[in-house]
Design a protein around this motif. Structure first.
Motif, short mmCIF file in Angstrom:
data_model
loop_
_atom_site.label_atom_id
_atom_site.label_comp_id
_atom_site.label_asym_id
_atom_site.label_seq_id
_atom_site.Cartn_x
_atom_site.Cartn_y
_atom_site.Cartn_z
N GLU A 75 39.79 58.88 35.48
CA GLU A 75 40.59 57.96 34.68
C GLU A 75 41.59 57.19 35.54
O GLU A 75 41.77 55.98 35.36
N LEU A 76 42.20 57.87 36.50
CA LEU A 76 43.16 57.20 37.38
C LEU A 76 42.46 56.17 38.26
O LEU A 76 42.98 55.05 38.45
N LEU A 77 41.28 56.48 38.79
CA LEU A 77 40.53 55.50 39.59
C LEU A 77 40.16 54.28 38.75
O LEU A 77 40.23 53.15 39.23
N LYS A 78 39.77 54.50 37.49
CA LYS A 78 39.43 53.38 36.61
C LYS A 78 40.65 52.50 36.38
O LYS A 78 40.56 51.27 36.42
N GLU A 79 41.82 53.12 36.15
CA GLU A 79 43.03 52.34 35.94
C GLU A 79 43.43 51.56 37.19
O GLU A 79 43.90 50.42 37.09
N ILE A 80 43.22 52.15 38.36
CA ILE A 80 43.52 51.45 39.61
C ILE A 80 42.61 50.25 39.77
O ILE A 80 43.05 49.14 40.13
N ASN A 81 41.32 50.43 39.50
CA ASN A 81 40.38 49.31 39.60
C ASN A 81 40.71 48.22 38.57
O ASN A 81 40.62 47.02 38.88
N ASP A 82 41.11 48.60 37.36
CA ASP A 82 41.50 47.62 36.36
C ASP A 82 42.73 46.83 36.82
O ASP A 82 42.79 45.60 36.65
N ALA A 83 43.70 47.53 37.42
CA ALA A 83 44.90 46.85 37.91
C ALA A 83 44.56 45.90 39.05
O ALA A 83 45.08 44.78 39.11
N ASN A 85 41.65 44.41 39.57
CA ASN A 85 40.93 43.25 39.00
C ASN A 85 41.90 42.31 38.30
O ASN A 85 41.75 41.09 38.38
N ASP A 86 42.89 42.85 37.60
CA ASP A 86 43.89 42.02 36.93
C ASP A 86 44.69 41.22 37.95
O ASP A 86 44.96 40.03 37.75
N LEU A 87 45.06 41.86 39.06
CA LEU A 87 45.81 41.14 40.10
C LEU A 87 44.95 40.07 40.76
O LEU A 87 45.46 39.00 41.12
N ARG A 88 43.67 40.36 40.94
CA ARG A 88 42.78 39.35 41.55
C ARG A 88 42.65 38.13 40.66
O ARG A 88 42.57 37.00 41.16
N THR A 89 42.61 38.33 39.32
CA THR A 89 42.49 37.17 38.42
C THR A 89 43.77 36.33 38.45
O THR A 89 43.74 35.14 38.14
N ARG A 90 44.88 36.94 38.84
CA ARG A 90 46.14 36.21 38.94
C ARG A 90 46.38 35.61 40.32
O ARG A 90 47.41 35.01 40.58
#
Length: 95
Positions: A75-83, A85-90
């Motif tokens: 779950e922590l790895l998934k949240e890190i990847n989501d974060a 990806n969110d930073l990359r879109t910004r």
């Protein structure tokens, strides 16, 4: 009576008994008075060291028997990847 009250009551009784024996108001049975005069002042330090040893043992045992949580790891790895990806879109470079 809450646990705190019981601990406080027992501690108060023990402190009063200790002070009575320390100031020789109550004799210590089966022990020579000269020996008790040498031992009684050291008792609080002995209790403090014993409590510290017990606390360190409990902490070490808790670390030794700590369970791994593979679900939390995933779950922590998934949240890190989501974060990331969110930073990359910004437009923030990550990695």
């Amino acid at each position: 009576m809450a646990r705190v009250h019981r601990v406080a009551a027992v501690a108060s009784v023990l402190v009063v008994l200790y002070l009575l024996t320390l100031f020789s108001l109550v004799p210590v049975p089966f022990i020579d008075p000269s020996v008790s005069e040498q031992i009684l002042p050291i008792v609080p330090w002995w209790i403090l060291v014993s409590f510290g040893s017990y606390s360190l043992w409990c902490l070490g045992w808790g670390l030794f028997t700590f369970r791994d949580c593979p679900e939390a790891y995933c779950e922590l790895l998934k949240e890190i990847n989501d974060a990331k990806n969110d930073l990359r879109t910004r437009g923030v470079s990550v990695d």
